[in-house]
Design a protein around this motif. Structure first.
Motif, short mmCIF file in Angstrom:
data_model
loop_
_atom_site.label_atom_id
_atom_site.label_comp_id
_atom_site.label_asym_id
_atom_site.label_seq_id
_atom_site.Cartn_x
_atom_site.Cartn_y
_atom_site.Cartn_z
N SER A 8 0.82 -1.21 0.00
CA SER A 8 0.00 0.00 0.00
C SER A 8 0.85 1.26 0.00
CB SER A 8 -0.96 0.00 1.19
OG SER A 8 -0.26 0.19 2.39
N THR A 9 2.00 1.21 0.68
CA THR A 9 2.89 2.37 0.67
C THR A 9 3.47 2.59 -0.72
OG1 THR A 9 3.46 1.95 2.98
CG2 THR A 9 4.94 3.37 1.73
N LEU A 10 3.87 1.50 -1.38
CA LEU A 10 4.37 1.63 -2.75
C LEU A 10 3.30 2.20 -3.68
CD1 LEU A 10 6.50 -1.60 -3.26
CD2 LEU A 10 7.29 0.76 -3.25
N MET A 11 2.07 1.69 -3.54
CA MET A 11 0.98 2.20 -4.37
C MET A 11 0.74 3.68 -4.12
SD MET A 11 -1.70 -0.97 -4.21
CE MET A 11 -3.04 -0.01 -4.85
N LEU A 12 0.81 4.09 -2.85
CA LEU A 12 0.59 5.50 -2.52
C LEU A 12 1.66 6.39 -3.15
CD1 LEU A 12 -1.00 7.61 -0.83
CD2 LEU A 12 0.71 7.26 0.94
N PHE A 13 2.92 5.98 -3.04
CA PHE A 13 3.99 6.82 -3.58
C PHE A 13 4.02 6.80 -5.11
CE2 PHE A 13 5.70 6.57 0.78
CZ PHE A 13 5.73 7.93 1.02
N ILE A 14 3.69 5.66 -5.71
CA ILE A 14 3.60 5.62 -7.17
C ILE A 14 2.46 6.54 -7.64
CG2 ILE A 14 2.99 4.14 -9.12
CD1 ILE A 14 4.51 1.88 -7.66
N GLY A 15 1.35 6.53 -6.89
CA GLY A 15 0.24 7.43 -7.23
C GLY A 15 0.62 8.89 -7.09
N ILE A 16 1.33 9.22 -6.02
CA ILE A 16 1.76 10.62 -5.83
C ILE A 16 2.72 11.03 -6.94
CG2 ILE A 16 3.14 12.12 -4.33
CD1 ILE A 16 1.93 10.62 -1.94
#
Length: 99
Positions: A8-16
């Motif tokens: 979820s952290t990877l997804m959040l930073f990729i989204g940002i």
């Protein structure tokens, strides 16, 4: 639990990163959806591991998915209208809508 949080952290930073760097409105929308899905994963994981006998986190996740679907429908409608008016969905060309 750690693996879910890492994903979820990877997804959040990729989204940002996608939200900041992309110039196409559809790519920006996909980035926002990626960030919202990472938050949904966090809700489900924390509910599963911290309060397994309660379902508030899962219901809140379902509510967030519903809100996200509605937000996507509205955003796609806006993008279609922008494309019909200026024949482009690039963020740099949105200045022409001011005139």
């Amino acid at each position: 639990m750690e693996y879910y949080l890492i994903v979820s952290t990877l997804m959040l930073f990729i989204g940002i990163y996608g939200f900041i760097t992309r110039r196409n409105l559809l790519a920006v929308l996909i980035s926002v959806e990626l960030m919202l899905n990472s938050v949904d994963i966090n809700f489900a994981v924390f509910n599963r591991y911290l309060f397994p006998e309660h379902l508030e986190g899962l219901f809140f996740t379902l509510f967030a998915i519903g809100v996200s679907a509605a937000e996507t429908a509205v955003a796609i409608a806006i993008i279609i209208n922008i494309y019909r008016n200026i024949r482009s969905i690039q963020t740099r060309e949105l200045n022409t809508m001011k005139h």
